[in-house]
Scaffold this motif. Structure first.
Motif, PDB file in Angstrom:
ATOM      1  N   LYS B 287       3.622  -8.447  12.650  1.00 38.45           N
ATOM      2  CA  LYS B 287       4.240  -8.216  11.345  1.00 38.45           C
ATOM      3  C   LYS B 287       3.234  -8.493  10.219  1.00 38.45           C
ATOM      4  CE  LYS B 287       8.365  -7.708  13.260  1.00 38.45           C
ATOM      5  NZ  LYS B 287       8.253  -6.479  14.048  1.00 38.45           N
ATOM      6  N   ILE B 288       2.384  -7.513   9.977  1.00 40.27           N
ATOM      7  CA  ILE B 288       1.355  -7.697   8.949  1.00 40.27           C
ATOM      8  C   ILE B 288       1.971  -7.980   7.592  1.00 40.27           C
ATOM      9  CG2 ILE B 288      -0.565  -6.597   7.738  1.00 40.27           C
ATOM     10  CD1 ILE B 288      -1.120  -5.000  10.125  1.00 40.27           C
ATOM     11  N   LYS B 289       3.065  -7.336   7.323  1.00 38.88           N
ATOM     12  CA  LYS B 289       3.720  -7.468   6.024  1.00 38.88           C
ATOM     13  C   LYS B 289       4.016  -8.933   5.697  1.00 38.88           C
ATOM     14  CE  LYS B 289       6.478  -3.614   4.346  1.00 38.88           C
ATOM     15  NZ  LYS B 289       7.800  -2.984   4.409  1.00 38.88           N
ATOM     16  N   ASP B 290       4.386  -9.699   6.761  1.00 39.89           N
ATOM     17  CA  ASP B 290       4.760 -11.099   6.520  1.00 39.89           C
ATOM     18  C   ASP B 290       3.560 -12.025   6.595  1.00 39.89           C
ATOM     19  OD1 ASP B 290       7.246 -10.003   6.479  1.00 39.89           O
ATOM     20  OD2 ASP B 290       7.616 -10.409   8.607  1.00 39.89           O
ATOM     21  N   ILE B 291       2.549 -11.652   7.400  1.00 43.60           N
ATOM     22  CA  ILE B 291       1.419 -12.549   7.629  1.00 43.60           C
ATOM     23  C   ILE B 291       0.482 -12.588   6.424  1.00 43.60           C
ATOM     24  CG2 ILE B 291      -0.607 -12.972   9.072  1.00 43.60           C
ATOM     25  CD1 ILE B 291       0.914 -11.600  11.349  1.00 43.60           C
ATOM     26  N   LEU B 292       0.109 -11.400   5.958  1.00 47.15           N
ATOM     27  CA  LEU B 292      -0.893 -11.316   4.902  1.00 47.15           C
ATOM     28  C   LEU B 292      -0.227 -11.275   3.533  1.00 47.15           C
ATOM     29  CD1 LEU B 292      -3.440  -8.729   6.301  1.00 47.15           C
ATOM     30  CD2 LEU B 292      -3.738 -11.175   6.073  1.00 47.15           C
ATOM     31  N   PRO B 293      -0.884 -11.856   2.517  1.00 39.08           N
ATOM     32  CA  PRO B 293      -0.369 -11.689   1.153  1.00 39.08           C
ATOM     33  C   PRO B 293      -0.579 -10.252   0.680  1.00 39.08           C
ATOM     34  CG  PRO B 293      -2.440 -12.897   1.154  1.00 39.08           C
ATOM     35  CD  PRO B 293      -2.052 -12.734   2.585  1.00 39.08           C
ATOM     36  N   ARG B 294       0.189  -9.903  -0.351  1.00 38.53           N
ATOM     37  CA  ARG B 294       0.209  -8.520  -0.824  1.00 38.53           C
ATOM     38  C   ARG B 294      -1.194  -7.978  -1.152  1.00 38.53           C
ATOM     39  NH1 ARG B 294       4.739  -6.464  -2.813  1.00 38.53           N
ATOM     40  NH2 ARG B 294       5.348  -6.954  -0.715  1.00 38.53           N
ATOM     41  N   HIS B 295      -1.985  -8.801  -1.899  1.00 45.12           N
ATOM     42  CA  HIS B 295      -3.258  -8.227  -2.353  1.00 45.12           C
ATOM     43  C   HIS B 295      -4.225  -8.038  -1.187  1.00 45.12           C
ATOM     44  CE1 HIS B 295      -4.183 -12.561  -2.502  1.00 45.12           C
ATOM     45  NE2 HIS B 295      -5.424 -12.177  -2.230  1.00 45.12           N
ATOM     46  N   SER B 296      -4.158  -8.881  -0.158  1.00 43.79           N
ATOM     47  CA  SER B 296      -5.055  -8.634   0.978  1.00 43.79           C
ATOM     48  C   SER B 296      -4.607  -7.405   1.763  1.00 43.79           C
ATOM     49  CB  SER B 296      -5.171  -9.834   1.893  1.00 43.79           C
ATOM     50  OG  SER B 296      -4.134 -10.732   1.697  1.00 43.79           O
ATOM     51  N   GLN B 297      -3.290  -7.158   1.744  1.00 44.49           N
ATOM     52  CA  GLN B 297      -2.826  -5.901   2.369  1.00 44.49           C
ATOM     53  C   GLN B 297      -3.467  -4.703   1.679  1.00 44.49           C
ATOM     54  OE1 GLN B 297       1.420  -5.613   2.425  1.00 44.49           O
ATOM     55  NE2 GLN B 297       1.685  -7.688   3.195  1.00 44.49           N
ATOM     56  N   VAL B 298      -3.469  -4.763   0.343  1.00 46.05           N
ATOM     57  CA  VAL B 298      -4.047  -3.642  -0.405  1.00 46.05           C
ATOM     58  C   VAL B 298      -5.514  -3.473  -0.043  1.00 46.05           C
ATOM     59  CG1 VAL B 298      -4.585  -2.762  -2.693  1.00 46.05           C
ATOM     60  CG2 VAL B 298      -2.442  -3.965  -2.309  1.00 46.05           C
ATOM     61  N   ILE B 299      -6.235  -4.603  -0.002  1.00 44.60           N
ATOM     62  CA  ILE B 299      -7.665  -4.522   0.283  1.00 44.60           C
ATOM     63  C   ILE B 299      -7.902  -4.016   1.700  1.00 44.60           C
ATOM     64  CG2 ILE B 299      -9.756  -5.914   0.570  1.00 44.60           C
ATOM     65  CD1 ILE B 299      -8.678  -7.661  -1.711  1.00 44.60           C
TER      66      ILE B 299
END
Lengths: 526, 507
Positions: B287-299
């Motif tokens: 579950k990447i959505k829950d593990i990583l914070p939003r801005h690292s998801q974007v990066i």
């Protein structure tokens, strides 16, 4: 991989065409359907839930069973499949029932029944000579013919939008024609006899069958000048034909005959088979009819215009209007129409007898019979034009003259079907499909006969091009004018008159070509 | 002239299919309170007609952005405005402020469908016809057949005429852009593409290949002479067209920023619903959505996208050719779809458009891809009750392709454009001859999997613990396909033109 290849038409053009049109029909499932949908649902219910003796008596719905017995059997068979979709549609009391599953089942039943039509087209393609077949697929007469038949505009909108089962019935007729072309006369006779027991409207073309079978099948030889040799009469052939007709009738009517108790049966016993049809015809008279563009009503209506107030308002659009008295002209009686039809048919039948030209001559006579009945007959539907249009397609790929007659007949005839679909969402469909079919038929036949004289003279061109403005006037301009509330029938009237002109012209041209064709000499050479 | 009647017939067939599909249901029909995309489009007409331009993108008492707020660039808004004037002429109730919310009627449906039909007829269809007529090295028959297949592509028809959207406008403009740029009318082409970009921001998927191709052209002509002039002309065109489109929103800084915030909603998450991209598929296991914070998801998503499209773009800049351009469009759009942030399942149409353009070059793979792309939207289509039209149009498209290109005979290495790749691999692995056969088997398995999954989805209810089982399966299977296609198209791009030129020299 091989299975996929076969499933997608195997690269053969015929299966691709057939599959393509079948898919188009599937896309038409959610379109508007007319009261004929309810008619057939009711028949499913009647044949499924009532005993045989009541099939032709049941009158809960106004749409009583008024097709001959084989059609009733057909509905009976269908009803057993219908159970699996939605049992509720088989209840006689459930008037105007149209759940989505009912619609799906009924639409699919038409699509599946059309398999017979596809087969018939396949057989018909074998009958025309492929001598002209060039390398280009689009100039192959067989390809053109199969598009003209399979993708026939009229058939698609009448069967798959308006809702009827003409596809497989016309398929039976085309198949029997194909059998006659293939010199399998007995099979052709069986098929036609069965067809008559499916729908009695095909009586229109019965004279052509009767005379042709008698002249070219029962008499086995001709004199050198082409006239009949009376001594070549073959009793065995007549007997076999008679037997076939008897067997088919027995299969169709037999179960009814077995019900001794019924009054209906006593009538049937005392009457001959054709009289039953007459009976059905009479039943039908009091039944559904929409406005048709047959010549007599067109003239009558035109003059009626003088006193529009006396016209019953409902008569133009509702499905249940009959017998209207003409206010200016004398009303046309059934007897008059019968005599007119007979007179119109006679010359073509004489031609068939005295100038036998083999199956092609028979086909011409059949088309003339159908057209004459359409023009002069009593109580004719606009849909009956299909009876002439489809066989005419067979002729059209053979000769340039026939091609031009075909194009005028088809275009006018198809346009006359436009009022059948009057709902707004169907307007683009009918226009697009009509354009599709017309452009294809004109351009491909032009290409096929490009070495011969042009297909149309200026008058015919003007007539065909006039359909465009007519459509725009009727569908777009007229509703915006002030006449709409007062004269709602004007678009229908214009359509009828305009198409009647074209159809009459085509009929006349075809008659001229039949009567002037020096065919006797040709048969002698053969 | 000979092909004119046949082209007309092909167009008529395409239009008939479009209209018959439009008789079916649309997204969110009768589903109060939010409805679906159909209501969104109607709502935009209401907003643009009744409110001043300044308020279109702002949350006000008359414009609740939570209820289908406008989130497309200005050109979409102008289009809505245009439609709303017609709607107002026919029936003002359709777009009355507030009261028309969730308005549904047969007449209104007819009106909305007609607007899509007209937009399609004016923009997308002519572009397709012109594109097919401009094809080189193709017979008349081939051009007509190609037009038929492109016009019958089921994905676009089902989304525009079934689900309800105006994709044909943005895709049509993009196609005009491709047409212009490949025929040498660079300025007109970039103008058309700017229009596409201003209609839907998703067209950014196509922007890099456009940029690289045009830049490559400028380099080729010499940056000190002609190339510089061209570059200036293009830059002016782009700036001017953007300026004109955005004019009402450029008066205040806040306006511009608000529009941009609406166009790129970062806070909506890595992906929405079920999308056949890599993030949604990985989500099954991790579950990447829950593990990583939003801005690292974007990066993260940015890095992946950038890396995956870099080779193809560099190649295109160095060796600009119309052919390479089309293939790069495919691979870039696919990279974006698979790896980028906030992707919709409908965005696959942006990949399908360039694939349609290479249909005549690699018919087998393109047909396969186009089928899979439609299949990947199946959950959405089923939600909109479009099962019947989906199955029918997909079959029709498949039949049209098999008969137009006889795709089953085009599975040799040469036809798959894998010749040069195989030769290079064979230097190290002499036995590497099984590729075409493997692809053939993969195709069969994939078709069977698609049919099976469709049947399962239609007939079975999902187990109670896993209500999303079938949509996720569909997305996962489609995602695997798309990864394969990404690899395939990149291989073609990287191995292609140089060797092709060599082959021509040999010939």
């Amino acid at each position: 991989m091989a299975a996929l290849r076969v499933a997608t038409g195997g690269g053969h053009w015929f299966s691709a065409l057939a599959l393509g049109v079948t898919l188009l029909k599937c896309l038409l499932i959610p379109t508007y359907h007319s009261t004929d949908f309810e008619v057939h649902r009711n028949w499913l219910a009647i044949t499924h839930s009532l005993p045989l003796s009541q099939w032709y008596y049941e009158a809960t719905s106004e749409w009583t069973l008024d097709y001959p017995p084989l059609f009733a059997w057909f509905e009976y068979v269908l009803s057993h499949v219908a159970k699996l979709f939605d049992g509720e549609m088989l209840n006689v009391q459930n008037l105007n029932y149209s759940s989505s599953r009912t619609v799906l089942f009924q639409r699919l039943s038409v699509i599946f029944a059309d398999a017979l039509f596809v087969y018939a087209v396949h057989e018909c393609c074998k009958c025309i000579d492929g001598k002209k077949a060039s390398k280009e697929l689009t100039e192959n007469p067989k390809f053109i013919l199969s598009v003209l038949l399979l993708w026939n505009f009229g058939l698609i909108i009448v069967d798959h939008i308006h809702f009827q089962y003409n596809g497989f019935l016309l398929g039976l007729m085309l198949l029997s024609i194909a059998r006659l072309f293939q010199k399998r006369a007995l099979e052709g006779a069986v098929l036609f006899a069965a067809l008559l027991h499916f729908k009695h409207i095909y009586l229109y073309v019965a004279p052509a069958y009767g005379i042709y079978l008698l002249r070219s099948y029962c008499f086995t030889a001709n004199k050198p000048d082409g006239s009949v040799r009376w001594d070549s009469f073959s009793l065995a052939r007549v007997a076999s034909l008679g037997l076939i007709v008897f067997i088919v009738s027995a299969v169709s009517l037999g179960p009814f005959l077995a019900l001794v108790s019924s009054l209906f049966v006593s009538i049937t016993l005392s009457l001959e088979e054709n009289n039953l049809f007459l009976l059905l015809l009479l039943f039908r008279k009091g039944n559904k009819l929409q406005q048709s563009n047959n010549v007599l009503p067109a003239i009558g209506l035109q003059l009626k215009l003088l006193d529009p107030n006396k016209i019953p308002k409902a008569s133009m659009t509702s499905g249940l209007v009959q017998q209207f008295e003409h206010t200016v002209l004398p009303s046309v009686t059934p007897l008059a129409t019968f005599i007119c039809t007979l007179l119109a048919i006679l010359p073509s039948v004489f031609c068939l007898w005295f100038k036998p030209q083999g199956p092609k001559g028979f086909l011409r006579c059949l088309i003339l019979c159908a057209l004459s009945a359409f023009m002069f007959g009593w109580h004719v539907h606009e849909k009956a034009i299909l009876l002439a249009v489809l066989p005419m397609s067979l002729l059209s790929v053979g000769k340039a003259g026939d091609a031009s007659i075909f194009l005028i007949l088809t275009t006018a005839g198809h346009y006359s079907l436009f009022p059948l679909l009057f709902t707004a969402p169907e307007l683009p469909i009918k226009t697009l499909l009509m354009l599709l079919f017309t452009i294809y038929s004109i351009s491909s036949l032009k290409m096929l006969f490009r070495k011969e004289k042009p297909l149309f003279n200026w008058m015919e061109k003007v007539y065909l091009l006039g359909l465009g403005p007519l459509e725009i006037c009727c569908e777009f301009i007229f509703p915006l004018t002030a006449w709409r509330p007062q004269y709602p029938f004007i678009p229908l009237l214009l359509t009828s008159v305009y198409c009647a002109v074209g159809i009459t012209y085509a009929w006349f041209q075809l008659y001229v070509s039949v009567l002037t064709d020096p065919a006797v000499l040709r048969t002698k050479k053969q | 002239m000979e092909k004119l009647p046949f082209m007309t017939i092909v167009v008529l067939i395409g239009l008939t299919v479009r209209w018959t599909v439009s008789l079916n249901s649309y997204s969110g029909a009768g589903k109060s309170p939010m409805f679906g995309d159909y209501e969104a489009q109607r709502h935009w007409q209401e907003i643009t007609f009744n409110l001043p331009v300044k308020q279109w993108y702002f949350n006000t008492s008359d414009n609740n952005l939570k209820y289908w707020g406008l989130d497309y660039p200005p050109l979409t808004a102008y289009h809505s405005l245009l439609c709303s004037y017609v709607a107002n002429f026919i029936n003002p109730d359709w777009i009355a402020l507030h009261t028309s919310r969730g308005y549904e009627s047969q007449a209104h449906k007819l009106f909305m469908r007609t607007t899509v039909f007209i937009a399609d007829l004016l923009i997308y269809v002519p572009a397709v016809i012109l594109y097919c007529c401009c094809l080189k090295e193709t017979s008349t028959k081939g051009k007509v057949a190609n037009a038929l297949c492109i016009l019958l592509y089921p994905g676009l028809i089902l989304i525009d005429y079934g689900h309800f959207q105006y994709n044909s406008v943005s895709l049509g403009f993009a196609l005009w852009g491709v047409l212009g740029v490949s025929c040498g009318w660079d300025v007109l082409g970039s103008l058309a593409f700017c229009l596409a970009l201003n209609y839907k921001q998703m067209e950014l998927y196509h922007s890099l290949p456009f940029f690289c191709f045009l830049l490559g052209k400028c380099f080729k002509q010499g940056l000190k002479g002609k190339g510089f002039v061209l570059l200036m002309k293009l830059a002016c065109t782009v700036v001017a067209s953007f300026f004109l489109c955005w004019l009402p929103f450029l008066t205040e800084r806040e306006q511009t920023l608000q529009v941009l915030r609406r166009l790129f909603p970062v806070d909506r998450g890595l992906f929405e619903d079920k999308v056949a991209n890599i993030w949604c598929s990985i989500n099954v296991f991790l579950k990447i959505k829950d593990i990583l914070p939003r801005h690292s998801q974007v990066i993260l998503s940015f890095c992946f996208t950038f890396l995956s499209l870099l080779p193809a773009c560099i190649k295109l800049t160095l060796q600009p050719s119309p052919r390479g351009f089309k293939f790069t469009l495919v691979s870039c759009a696919l990279s974006f779809f698979l790896f980028s942030f906030q992707v919709h399942e409908k965005s696959i149409l942006l990949v399908s458009l360039p694939v349609c353009l290479v249909l005549n070059e690699i018919p087998f793979i393109s047909t396969w891809f186009l089928l899979v792309s439609t299949f990947s939207m199946l959950p959405l289509l089923l939600k909109d009750e479009l099962l019947m039209p989906s199955v029918v149009t997909m079959t029709a498209f498949f039949i049209a392709c098999t008969n137009s290109y006889s795709i089953f005979e085009k599975i040799s290495e040469e036809e798959l454009q894998l010749k040069s790749f195989s030769i290079s691999v064979r230097k190290y692995l002499p036995n590497f001859t099984f590729l075409p056969r493997m692809i053939q088997h993969l195709f069969l398995t994939s078709v069977m999997a698609m049919v099976l999954l469709t049947l399962l989805m239609v007939t079975l209810d999902p187990p109670q613990k896993l209500p999303d089982l079938f949509p996720v399966l569909v997305c996962f299977v489609s995602c695997l396909h798309f990864l394969f296609f990404l690899a395939y198209f990149n291989i073609i791009i990287m191995w292609d033109s140089r060797n092709r030129r060599n082959q021509k020299k040999i010939n």
